[in-house]
Design an enzyme around this catalytic site. Structure first.
Site, PDB file in Angstrom:
ATOM      1  CE1 TYR A 136      -3.161   3.036   0.838  1.00  0.00           C
ATOM      2  CE2 TYR A 136      -1.963   3.225   2.910  1.00  0.00           C
ATOM      3  CZ  TYR A 136      -2.866   3.732   1.993  1.00  0.00           C
ATOM      4  OH  TYR A 136      -3.474   4.938   2.243  1.00  0.00           O
ATOM      5  CE  LYS A 177      -2.578   6.854  -1.229  1.00  0.00           C
ATOM      6  NZ  LYS A 177      -3.889   7.290  -1.807  1.00  0.00           N
TER       7      LYS A 177
END
Ligand SMILES: NC(=O)c1ccc[n+]([C@@H]2O[C@H](COP(=O)([O-])OP(=O)(O)OC[C@H]3O[C@@H](n4cnc5c(N)ncnc54)[C@H](OP(=O)(O)O)[C@@H]3O)[C@@H](O)[C@H]2O)c1
Length: 289
Positions: free
Chosen positions: A128, A132
């Site tokens: 994640y 990002k």
């Protein structure tokens, strides 16, 4: 002067819904878009939908951000969080729109143990955070006028769609369903209400230079302290007990410290957000909690 126009992507999400309502109240002509209307990982969708509106500003809260699911499906995480940002940035470049991308404290590894500045080196520990971070780079380097807002521990009146709630609703449910609630003392963050991010984001877009911003409340706390304020303010009677991260084994590595220093806000004299505790108590007292 004509009214500023903005497309908000993820408009029915926890953060997006407050951005739509605050920006609209401040005179921005907002076009709220949900996932049913635009899929950021699909370049044709992005190009045709944004091309139809040609807004001054595009702000995206859209993400694949269930952290364990990102570990299981890195391709989807990359498609949405990274390539989605690239699609938005390229389209904003061709339309001449400003792009704002909402990012995360999870770009850091937590080893530093003092608040992270925007200039500190990121080192994401999980899929994640890594995807990002790549989304940040695409935003900043492909959109001609780009803003990245890193946020942390967010909660709002509308539940997070990806997680089906937020930490406050999780604590309320746990207090109802369990004989005692155990929460970790050794993971430090800054809880931040989405309405404060909505206010700060507009102030930055109107008065701040393009670039990377940390946008969180002031101070920092453990999840346990966060829970203590929730239990005290809402009068939850279930015993709340301290625990440590090692008590809850997980395949996902997370930073154990992710307090963000607001270097960009401070250096430009932009308003800071309130202290996390004051903001949380105010939120709990003025909402159903
Ligand atoms: N929650 C936290 O504590 C936290 C912490 C740090 C950073 N963030 C970041 O903050 C942002 C907003 O979080 P949130 O809590 O408001 O999330 P949320 O409630 O899940 O909202 C995300 C919105 O984006 C939409 N969306 C998801 N995938 C999309 C796609 N591929 N194309 C277009 N729209 C899509 C969702 O629609 P559907 O639900 O219909 O798919 C939803 O409307 C995210 O970028 C997240 O990475 C969150």
């Amino acid at each position: 002067m004509s009214r500023q126009t903005a497309v908000v992507i993820g408009a029915n999400g926890q953060l997006g819904s407050d951005i739509v309502s605050w920006w609209s109240s401040q005179g921005v002509a907002v076009v709220p878009l949900t996932h049913a209307e635009i899929a950021i990982e699909d370049f044709d969708s992005v190009r045709s939908v944004l091309g139809a509106h040609r807004p001054d500003i595009v702000l995206s809260t859209a993400a694949f951000h269930n952290v364990p699911k990102c570990e299981e499906d890195p391709a989807r995480s990359h498609a949405v969080n990274s390539l989605g940002a690239l699609n938005l940035a390229r389209t904003c470049a061709s339309l001449g729109s400003t792009l704002a991308y909402v990012s995360t404290d999870y770009v850091f590894d937590g080893a530093q143990r003092r608040p992270y500045l925007e200039t500190d080196a990121p080192n994401p520990l999980n899929v994640y955070g890594a995807t990002k971070l790549l989304g940040e780079y695409y935003t900043l380097n492909y959109a001609p006028r780009a803003y990245v807002f890193r946020v942390s521990g967010i909660y709002g009146r509308v539940p997070c769609r990806a997680k089906g709630g937020n930490f406050i609703t999780t604590m309320q449910r746990a207090a109802r369903e369990r004989p005692e609630v155990r929460v970790v003392t050794d993971e430090i963050l800054t809880p931040t209400p989405t309405m404060e991010i909505a206010k700060a984001s507009l102030a930055i877009l109107r008065n701040g230079a393009p670039g990377l911003y940390h946008v969180t409340a002031e101070g920092g706390c453990s999840w346990f302290e966060f829970a203590q304020v929730i239990f005290e303010t809402l009068g939850l009677k279930t015993p709340l007990k301290p625990a440590v991260v090692a008590d809850f084994p997980s395949p996902v590595r997370r930073p154990t410290y992710s307090v963000l220093e607001k270097g960009a806000l401070k250096s430009q004299g932009l308003p800071l957000l309130p202290h996390w505790r004051d903001a949380l108590v105010e939120f709990l007292r003025t909402s159903n909690g």
